[in-house]
Each structure stands twice: as structure tokens, then as C-alpha cells.
Scaffold this motif. Structure first.
Motif, short mmCIF file in Angstrom:
data_model
loop_
_atom_site.label_atom_id
_atom_site.label_comp_id
_atom_site.label_asym_id
_atom_site.label_seq_id
_atom_site.Cartn_x
_atom_site.Cartn_y
_atom_site.Cartn_z
N SER A 173 1.85 4.29 3.30
CA SER A 173 1.82 3.62 4.22
C SER A 173 2.41 4.27 5.49
O SER A 173 1.92 4.81 6.08
CB SER A 173 2.31 2.22 4.29
OG SER A 173 0.86 1.32 3.66
N ASP B 20 0.83 -1.66 -0.14
CA ASP B 20 0.46 -0.27 0.22
C ASP B 20 0.85 1.12 -0.42
O ASP B 20 1.38 1.68 1.03
CB ASP B 20 -0.95 0.03 0.99
CG ASP B 20 -1.89 1.34 1.25
OD1 ASP B 20 -2.29 2.09 0.48
OD2 ASP B 20 -2.52 1.44 2.01
N HIS C 232 1.73 5.99 7.96
CA HIS C 232 0.15 6.59 7.99
C HIS C 232 -0.99 5.87 7.76
O HIS C 232 -1.65 6.08 8.38
CB HIS C 232 0.15 7.33 6.55
CG HIS C 232 0.34 8.85 6.16
ND1 HIS C 232 0.74 9.06 5.24
CD2 HIS C 232 1.17 9.50 7.14
CE1 HIS C 232 0.70 10.75 5.46
NE2 HIS C 232 1.16 10.94 6.90
N THR C 233 -0.68 4.53 7.61
CA THR C 233 -2.30 3.42 7.72
C THR C 233 -2.05 3.20 8.50
O THR C 233 -1.35 2.77 9.30
CB THR C 233 -1.83 2.56 5.79
OG1 THR C 233 -1.11 1.92 6.75
CG2 THR C 233 -2.02 3.71 4.81
N GLU C 234 -3.36 2.22 8.93
CA GLU C 234 -3.00 1.37 10.39
C GLU C 234 -2.45 0.02 10.56
O GLU C 234 -1.67 -0.02 11.11
CB GLU C 234 -4.69 0.78 10.35
CG GLU C 234 -5.72 0.57 11.67
CD GLU C 234 -6.51 0.10 11.92
OE1 GLU C 234 -7.33 -1.31 11.45
OE2 GLU C 234 -7.68 1.32 11.92
#
Length: 175
Positions: free
Chosen positions: A92, A89, A121-123
Motif C-alpha cells: 500500500s 494490503d 500506493h493504493t487507493e
């Protein structure tokens, strides 16, 4: 290989393996399981090393070897996870991660420096980072305590390796 060079050689081999292993697959369920299994392997290796320290005639040297293997392996597993998260992703992290960037980020998290140039940035990236933070605390606190305890235990078992007090006192020092 000289006993003193073995820890350097081990750490170098681990870093080379990190750069040479094919890490082009996406971070998904199987990769997450791989991360957990990698961390379990670090725990098993550490347990084996503690036993080795306690049986060693040179426990201090074995402790250095143990840490020179365990710490880089732990960090490289997280660097690989960060790299795979970013590959799966893009975005991220605050910037795209190469393998070197991922290793840099893992070392930054480990050292708690947190320069702020790379952040999750992403979970998924945040979960991996939190897992490393928790692992860092265990590695630095608990593992260091266990290694020191194993060295002390080995030294107590074999008085010939214990440090001596001032010459002529005949009493063991506090090493």
C-alpha cells in the motif's frame, strides 16, 4: 506529577499505548469506522479541552496541555490507520511499514516535509493520507485559532491573569 510535566507524560503515555495496543487486524470496513470514531473522539476531547481552558485559572498552561494531548492523539490515530492499511494490503506504500515507519509517515505528512521515501500506493492508503492532510489543515489552522481565542477569553474574564504593562503604568499590556 508537576503541572509542567503533565503534557510530556500524556504524550508519552499515548505513544506507549500506540506501540502496545494490538493492531494486527486487517484494515477493512470496521477499521475504517474505528478511524472515524477515533477522529470523533479527538474532536470531542478537543471541545472538552477548550471549555477547560476557558474555565481555567491558568489558561495558557491548559492550552499547552490541550495541544500536548490532541496533536499526538490525532497523529497516532493516523499512524495506526497507515499501519493497518499496510498490514491488510502489503504494498500500500512504497515500502513495508512498521509501527515506527507508520508514525514517521504520519509526522512527515503533518509537517508537510514529504521526504518522498514513503508514499501511498493504493487507493485506501491515498484516501487515508488525504484525510490526514485535510485534518492537518484544520488542526493547525482552526484548532490553533480556537485555542488562542479560548486563552484570550479566559484572560479577559480574570484580569488577575492578564499580563501587565510597564511597571507603574497601571495599564494592562497586550499579552
Amino acid at each position: 506529577m508537576s503541572v509542567a510535566l503533565r503534557p510530556v507524560g500524556t504524550a508519552t503515555a499515548l505513544v506507549l499505548a500506540y506501540y502496545l495496543l494490538p493492531l494486527e487486524k486487517r484494515f477493512e470496513g470496521g477499521t475504517a469506522v474505528g478511524l472515524v470514531l477515533g477522529l470523533a473522539a479527538v474532536a470531542a476531547l478537543f471541545t472538552w479541552q477548550i471549555r477547560s481552558i476557558m474555565r481555567s485559572s491558568r489558561p495558557r498552561l491548559r492550552a499547552v496541555e490541550a495541544l500536548a494531548t490532541t496533536v499526538p492523539l490525532f497523529l497516532l490515530i493516523f499512524a495506526a490507520a497507515y499501519y493497518l492499511v499496510e498490514q491488510a494490503d502489503q504494498g500500500s506504500f512504497t515500502e513495508p511499514l512498521t509501527r515506527t515507519d507508520a508514525l514517521y509517515f504520519a509526522l512527515t505528512v503533518f509537517s508537510t516535509v514529504g521526504f518522498g521515501d514513503i508514499a501511498p500506493h493504493t487507493e485506501e492508503a491515498r484516501i487515508a493520507t488525504m484525510a490526514q492532510m485535510a485534518g492537518d489543515i484544520l488542526l493547525v489552522g482552526v484548532a490553533a485559532h480556537v485555542v488562542v481565542g479560548a486563552v484570550q477569553s479566559a484572560l479577559a474574564r480574570d484580569p488577575s491573569t492578564a499580563p501587565r504593562g510597564p511597571r507603574g503604568s497601571g495599564r494592562a499590556g497586550r499579552g
